[in-house]
Design a protein around this motif. Structure first.
Motif, short mmCIF file in Angstrom:
data_model
loop_
_atom_site.label_atom_id
_atom_site.label_comp_id
_atom_site.label_asym_id
_atom_site.label_seq_id
_atom_site.Cartn_x
_atom_site.Cartn_y
_atom_site.Cartn_z
N HIS A 188 -31.44 46.38 0.03
CA HIS A 188 -30.97 45.02 -0.15
C HIS A 188 -29.45 45.06 -0.15
N GLN A 189 -28.80 44.05 0.39
CA GLN A 189 -27.34 44.05 0.52
C GLN A 189 -26.63 44.22 -0.82
N THR A 190 -27.23 43.81 -1.91
CA THR A 190 -26.58 43.97 -3.21
C THR A 190 -26.44 45.44 -3.60
N LYS A 191 -27.24 46.32 -3.01
CA LYS A 191 -27.19 47.76 -3.32
C LYS A 191 -25.96 48.43 -2.72
N LEU A 192 -25.20 47.71 -1.90
CA LEU A 192 -23.96 48.25 -1.33
C LEU A 192 -22.83 48.21 -2.36
N HIS A 193 -23.00 47.39 -3.37
CA HIS A 193 -21.93 47.08 -4.31
C HIS A 193 -22.16 47.72 -5.68
N PRO A 194 -21.11 47.78 -6.51
CA PRO A 194 -21.25 48.41 -7.83
C PRO A 194 -22.34 47.78 -8.68
N LYS A 195 -22.97 48.62 -9.48
CA LYS A 195 -24.01 48.16 -10.40
C LYS A 195 -23.44 47.13 -11.36
N GLY A 196 -24.25 46.16 -11.71
CA GLY A 196 -23.82 45.10 -12.61
C GLY A 196 -23.19 43.91 -11.90
N GLU A 197 -22.95 44.04 -10.59
CA GLU A 197 -22.33 42.95 -9.84
C GLU A 197 -23.29 42.37 -8.79
N GLU A 198 -24.57 42.68 -8.94
CA GLU A 198 -25.57 42.23 -7.97
C GLU A 198 -25.60 40.71 -7.84
N LYS A 199 -25.56 40.01 -8.97
CA LYS A 199 -25.63 38.55 -8.94
C LYS A 199 -24.45 37.96 -8.18
N LYS A 200 -23.26 38.46 -8.45
CA LYS A 200 -22.04 37.97 -7.79
C LYS A 200 -22.16 38.12 -6.28
N TYR A 201 -22.56 39.31 -5.82
CA TYR A 201 -22.63 39.56 -4.38
C TYR A 201 -23.84 38.86 -3.74
N SER A 202 -24.89 38.68 -4.49
CA SER A 202 -26.06 37.95 -3.99
C SER A 202 -25.70 36.49 -3.74
N GLU A 203 -24.98 35.89 -4.68
CA GLU A 203 -24.57 34.49 -4.53
C GLU A 203 -23.62 34.31 -3.36
N LYS A 204 -22.68 35.24 -3.20
CA LYS A 204 -21.75 35.17 -2.06
C LYS A 204 -22.51 35.29 -0.75
N PHE A 205 -23.46 36.20 -0.70
CA PHE A 205 -24.24 36.43 0.52
C PHE A 205 -25.01 35.17 0.90
N LYS A 206 -25.67 34.55 -0.07
CA LYS A 206 -26.49 33.36 0.19
C LYS A 206 -25.63 32.17 0.60
N ALA A 207 -24.46 32.04 0.01
CA ALA A 207 -23.63 30.86 0.23
C ALA A 207 -22.85 30.90 1.53
N VAL A 208 -22.64 32.05 2.07
CA VAL A 208 -21.70 32.16 3.19
C VAL A 208 -22.39 32.05 4.55
N SER A 209 -21.78 31.24 5.41
CA SER A 209 -22.14 31.26 6.82
C SER A 209 -20.97 31.87 7.59
N LEU A 210 -19.79 31.78 6.98
CA LEU A 210 -18.60 32.43 7.54
C LEU A 210 -17.70 32.82 6.37
N LEU A 211 -17.38 34.08 6.30
CA LEU A 211 -16.51 34.61 5.25
C LEU A 211 -15.39 35.37 5.93
N VAL A 212 -14.16 35.06 5.59
CA VAL A 212 -13.04 35.71 6.24
C VAL A 212 -12.18 36.43 5.21
N ASP A 213 -12.07 37.71 5.39
CA ASP A 213 -11.14 38.54 4.63
C ASP A 213 -11.15 38.31 3.12
N GLN A 214 -12.28 38.56 2.52
CA GLN A 214 -12.40 38.45 1.06
C GLN A 214 -12.48 39.86 0.48
N GLN A 215 -11.73 40.11 -0.57
CA GLN A 215 -11.77 41.42 -1.19
C GLN A 215 -13.04 41.60 -1.99
N GLY A 216 -13.52 42.83 -1.97
CA GLY A 216 -14.71 43.20 -2.72
C GLY A 216 -14.70 44.70 -2.95
#
Length: 120
Positions: A52-80
């Motif tokens: 799952h895409q959330t497994k690419l990111h640090p533990k404990g931040e799954e919700k944050k990255y899940s919400e960003k993934f669901k909300a985005v149709s275009l994301l440009v140069d965001q730090q993570g």
């Protein structure tokens, strides 16, 4: 697409200087990645595909990255950050876009390793 063009496309996909992850837009499951992505995470492509895409990111931040993934149709140069297999948190610049490929909605994300900037 003829075989030569397809071969060129795959060569470019693998040679580009950014990690590329391709995920099913509905489920968040990684369906492909390039060699640079595998190197960034310290894993093989085989280990990454199916995560799952959330497994690419640090533990404990799954919700944050899940919400960003669901909300985005275009994301440009965001730090993570992504999580290397050895536990290292790696700062990245993420750009992502929804693409329709063979009637399937996918998200293509490019991840630029910000540690590379420090080397310049």
């Amino acid at each position: 697409m003829d075989a030569v063009t397809e071969s060129i496309c795959w060569a470019l996909f693998d040679a580009i200087n950014c990690a590329i992850f391709i995920a099913d837009a509905e489920t968040g499951t990684i369906i492909d990645c390039n060699s640079r992505a595998a190197n960034l995470l310290g894993q093989t492509k085989k280990e990454i595909i199916g995560l799952h895409q959330t497994k690419l990111h640090p533990k404990g931040e799954e919700k944050k990255y899940s919400e960003k993934f669901k909300a985005v149709s275009l994301l440009v140069d965001q730090q993570g950050e992504v999580l290397h297999k050895n536990g290292e948190r790696i700062p990245v610049l993420i750009s992502a876009q929804v693409v329709i490929l063979d009637n399937q909605k996918i998200k293509v994300g490019t991840f630029f390793d910000l540690r590379e900037v420090k080397k310049l």
